[in-house]
Design an enzyme around this catalytic site. Structure first.
Site, short mmCIF file in Angstrom:
data_model
loop_
_atom_site.label_atom_id
_atom_site.label_comp_id
_atom_site.label_asym_id
_atom_site.label_seq_id
_atom_site.Cartn_x
_atom_site.Cartn_y
_atom_site.Cartn_z
CB CYS A 137 -0.92 -0.01 1.22
SG CYS A 137 -1.93 1.47 1.37
CB CYS B 170 -0.39 2.48 4.10
SG CYS B 170 -1.91 1.82 3.41
CG ASP B 171 3.30 1.18 4.38
OD1 ASP B 171 2.89 1.68 5.44
OD2 ASP B 171 3.05 0.02 4.03
#
Ligand code: NAP
Length: 319
Positions: free
Chosen positions: A135, A138-139
């Site tokens: 993701c 997200c990261d």
């Protein structure tokens, strides 16, 4: 085998399932949440979560899920570990079978999520959340000014690669063929981006270095020449697609061409009394916060449905 009778049963315990559990518990519906084998869902595979509102300093994925679980339990959600082996939606009450229990339920909330496809390498699994991610939203932030690799050749891979150029010093897109599956517009965007280069006809054979507990490279193999080389990267984003977890409902609930459950009028599925939330019905947003929001919708929809089939007794005032 014990038989349980429930007004609301939720299958899945990621942000969607636990939020549905919280809301139905607070509506005094005494819901049952069946956790499944991957309790907590995809956030259990991540480390820091910095985009869930309310946590100014971020929170670890497993800690966020433990807090959601505790919050749902505080209001009376019953959470059981169990692998659902069969679901019968042909008549009401619906019947759910796990290894130990038979559950008869008036409504069902499906929150079984989707599973990111992985390459299947032991080193990829070992470094998941420690440099390997599925993701970018997200990261990506953790890779400021660092080189990274994105694996895949579809729209997701290109979208992630383009997004990641905001942070990374360089993005190498590794694709197993010499033509991309992604739409032409995404291809043009990626090819015009000076921070993106391509490794064609190439597969990742190993992510380095599990012994360090962090990513410092990938071993690549050219599928045409068999030549191997090591590419130094600090992060690996695997973007080779997702599989919605809908096997239990096959032939019972309508899906789109990609296998995701179809919903209408909020969270309603093709069977009255069955609702769906989270990634099992969303291949577009796929965020913890959108999953949690749709879990809330499913709980409210289930509550209203129950009221419609069992309206509370009306009190008539004496004339
Ligand atoms: P996808 O279109 O199925 O593409 C998956 C890619 O991963 C393909 O290039 C495939 O290679 C590669 N791949 C699959 N298994 C692999 C493996 N084991 N090892 C190495 N490579 C592997 O999946 P997606 O990109 O997630 O897209 C899913 C759907 O969502 C598509 O319909 C897509 O158009 C849509 N989507 C749209 C947008 C957008 O419009 N902004 C963004 C994201 C997704 P091959 O090409 O060789 O098969």
């Amino acid at each position: 085998m014990a038989t349980l009778t429930k007004a609301v049963t939720i299958i899945g315990s990621g942000p969607a399932g636990l939020t549905a559990g919280l809301y139905s518990a607070r509506a005094n519906l005494n819901p049952l949440v069946i956790e499944g084998l991957e309790a907590g869902g995809q956030l259990m595979l991540t480390t820091a979560v910095d985009n869930f509102p309310g946590f100014a300093d971020g929170i670890m994925g497993p800690d966020l899920m433990a807090a959601m679980r505790a919050q749902a339990e505080r209001f009376g959600a019953e959470i059981i570990r169990g692998n659902v082996t069969a679901v019968d939606l042909s008549s009401r009450p619906f019947v759910i079978t796990t290894g130990d229990d038979r559950i008869e339920t008036q409504t069902l909330i499906v929150a079984t999520g989707a599973t990111a496809k992985l390459l299947g390498l032991p080193s990829e699994r070992a470094l998941m959340g420690h440099g390997v991610s599925t993701c970018a939203t997200c990261d990506g932030f953790f890779f400021r000014d660092k080189p990274i690799a994105v694996i895949g050749g579809g729209d997701s891979a290109l979208e992630e690669a383009i997004f990641l150029t905001r942070f990374a010093s360089h993005v190498t897109l590794v694709h197993r063929r010499d033509t991309l599956r992604a739409s032409k517009i995404m291809q043009d965007k990626a090819m015009a981006n000076p921070k993106i280069t391509f490794e064609w006809d190439t597969e990742v054979v190993e992510v380095l270095d599990p012994s360090r507990g962090a990513v410092n490279g990938v071993v690549l193999r050219n599928l045409k020449t068999e030549a191997r080389k090591t590419l130094a990267v600090d992060g690996v984003f695997v973007a080779i697609g997702h599989t919605p977890n809908t096997g239990l409902f096959s032939g019972q609930l309508e899906t789109d061409a990609g296998g995701y459950l179809l919903t209408h009028d909020g969270s309603r599925t093709s069977v009255e009394g069955v609702f769906a939330c989270g990634d099992v019905q969303d291949h577009v947003y796929r965020q913890a916060i959108t999953a949690a929001g749709s879990g809330c919708m499913a709980a409210l929809d289930a509550e209203r449905y129950l009221e419609s089939i069992h309206p509370p007794p009306t009190t008539s005032s004496p004339s």
